[in-house]
Design a protein around this motif. Structure first.
Motif, short mmCIF file in Angstrom:
data_model
loop_
_atom_site.label_atom_id
_atom_site.label_comp_id
_atom_site.label_asym_id
_atom_site.label_seq_id
_atom_site.Cartn_x
_atom_site.Cartn_y
_atom_site.Cartn_z
N ILE A 169 0.83 -1.20 0.00
CA ILE A 169 0.00 0.00 0.00
C ILE A 169 0.86 1.25 0.00
O ILE A 169 0.59 2.22 -0.73
N THR A 170 1.92 1.25 0.82
CA THR A 170 2.81 2.42 0.87
C THR A 170 3.49 2.65 -0.47
O THR A 170 3.56 3.78 -0.96
N LYS A 171 3.98 1.59 -1.09
CA LYS A 171 4.66 1.72 -2.39
C LYS A 171 3.69 2.22 -3.46
O LYS A 171 4.03 3.11 -4.25
N TYR A 172 2.48 1.66 -3.47
CA TYR A 172 1.52 2.08 -4.48
C TYR A 172 1.15 3.55 -4.28
O TYR A 172 1.02 4.31 -5.26
N PHE A 173 0.99 3.95 -3.03
CA PHE A 173 0.66 5.34 -2.73
C PHE A 173 1.77 6.28 -3.20
O PHE A 173 1.51 7.31 -3.83
N LEU A 174 3.01 5.92 -2.92
CA LEU A 174 4.13 6.78 -3.29
C LEU A 174 4.32 6.82 -4.81
O LEU A 174 4.68 7.86 -5.37
N ARG A 214 0.45 8.52 -6.26
CA ARG A 214 -0.26 9.29 -5.25
C ARG A 214 -1.52 9.96 -5.79
O ARG A 214 -2.60 9.84 -5.19
N GLU A 215 -1.41 10.65 -6.89
CA GLU A 215 -2.57 11.38 -7.40
C GLU A 215 -3.70 10.43 -7.80
O GLU A 215 -4.87 10.68 -7.49
N LYS A 216 -3.35 9.36 -8.48
CA LYS A 216 -4.36 8.38 -8.89
C LYS A 216 -4.98 7.72 -7.66
O LYS A 216 -6.21 7.54 -7.58
N PHE A 217 -4.16 7.36 -6.70
CA PHE A 217 -4.63 6.70 -5.49
C PHE A 217 -5.64 7.59 -4.75
O PHE A 217 -6.73 7.14 -4.37
N LEU A 218 -5.28 8.85 -4.56
CA LEU A 218 -6.15 9.76 -3.82
C LEU A 218 -7.43 10.07 -4.60
O LEU A 218 -8.50 10.22 -4.00
N LYS A 219 -7.30 10.18 -5.92
CA LYS A 219 -8.50 10.44 -6.74
C LYS A 219 -9.49 9.28 -6.61
O LYS A 219 -10.68 9.49 -6.41
N GLU A 220 -8.97 8.04 -6.68
CA GLU A 220 -9.84 6.88 -6.55
C GLU A 220 -10.43 6.79 -5.16
O GLU A 220 -11.61 6.46 -4.98
N LEU A 221 -9.64 7.11 -4.16
CA LEU A 221 -10.10 7.01 -2.77
C LEU A 221 -11.13 8.07 -2.42
O LEU A 221 -12.18 7.77 -1.86
N LEU A 222 -10.84 9.30 -2.78
CA LEU A 222 -11.68 10.41 -2.34
C LEU A 222 -12.92 10.63 -3.21
O LEU A 222 -13.88 11.23 -2.77
N GLU A 223 -12.85 10.11 -4.43
CA GLU A 223 -14.01 10.27 -5.31
C GLU A 223 -14.84 9.01 -5.40
O GLU A 223 -15.81 8.93 -6.15
N GLU A 224 -14.47 8.00 -4.60
CA GLU A 224 -15.19 6.74 -4.62
C GLU A 224 -16.59 6.93 -4.05
O GLU A 224 -16.78 7.56 -3.01
#
Length: 243
Positions: A224-229, A232-242
């Motif tokens: 999870i840490t590696k994917y986030f780093l 980051r932008e894609k991860f947060l977009k998917e998380l926050l717009e889910e």
């Protein structure tokens, strides 16, 4: 290494439908063979890693609220219900060591203050001053640098709780010196991908209903840490717009 094996005396367990024996990782647990001076317990909250670590501390004779054999004080819900059903196999057995719980460290620091007020030179083993007079991270490092010494076993429950990433690296160096030069053994429950990176460590996962050894890159902490780093932008977009 001193502690070689941890076993659950299953035939003595009165009821596997009652806590803590109903935790899936504990219910399926038979025995663990420790293969490294540094062992990590990993898993989601409630997976049983801290429960087993506390039981080991109880069998070692350490205060399950945090401390060593000589630290006698009480906090709420400090008793280990699993400890009576766990067997530890040693070669050789050691009595020196310490159990550190991040969640009750405040109470331990207060206990040291009481010892100092009673005329004991209690601060000497913790950097020469009250742990309460230091920042949370400083007090943790004071414990590691001053209280920890050779030929001992140290059980740590989420030691990264008060440590910045830089201080986690400092702790890795302290742990390495103690393990390699002073024959110390560590068993650590952690969520830190930094600490888990310690070379040669054994990592035991409590997820999936069983306790299983896994590699560093297999841990969710790393993935999870590696994917986030890396994304980051894609991860947060998917998380926050889910939705």
């Amino acid at each position: 290494m001193f502690l070689k094996r941890i076993s659950l005396m299953r035939e003595q367990v009165p009821d596997f439908s009652q806590y803590p024996f109903d935790i899936p990782s504990i219910a399926s647990f038979d025995q663990l063979n420790l293969a490294s001076p540094v062992t990590f317990f990993v898993g989601e909250n409630g997976s049983g890693k801290s429960t087993l670590l506390e039981a080991i501390a109880d069998k070692c004779g350490f205060n399950t609220a945090g401390g060593g054999r000589n630290n006698t004080y009480e906090t709420h819900a400090a008793e280990s219900e699993l400890g009576d059903y766990v067997r530890l196999s040693w070669m050789p057995k050691v009595s020196n060591g310490f159990f550190m719980r991040a969640e009750s460290f405040y109470h331990f620091a207060s206990h040291i203050d009481e010892l100092q007020r009673d005329g004991n030179d209690a601060y000497r083993s913790y950097g020469g001053r009250s742990l309460h007079a230091q920042s949370h991270g400083e007090s943790f490092l004071s414990l590691f640098m001053n209280r920890f010494n050779g030929q001992a076993i140290y059980l740590l429950d989420e030691p990264e709780a008060a440590l910045s990433p830089q201080r986690q690296l400092t702790f890795l160096r302290i742990m390495h010196e103690l393990a390699e030069e002073e024959e110390c053994q560590f068993i650590i429950a952690t969520h830190s991908p930094i600490l888990l990176g310690y070379p040669g460590a054994q990592i035991l996962s409590f997820d999936g209903g069983a306790i299983e050894e896994i590699g560093y890159e297999e841990t969710d902490h790393f993935k999870i840490t590696k994917y986030f780093l890396d994304h980051r932008e894609k991860f947060l977009k998917e998380l926050l717009e889910e939705e």
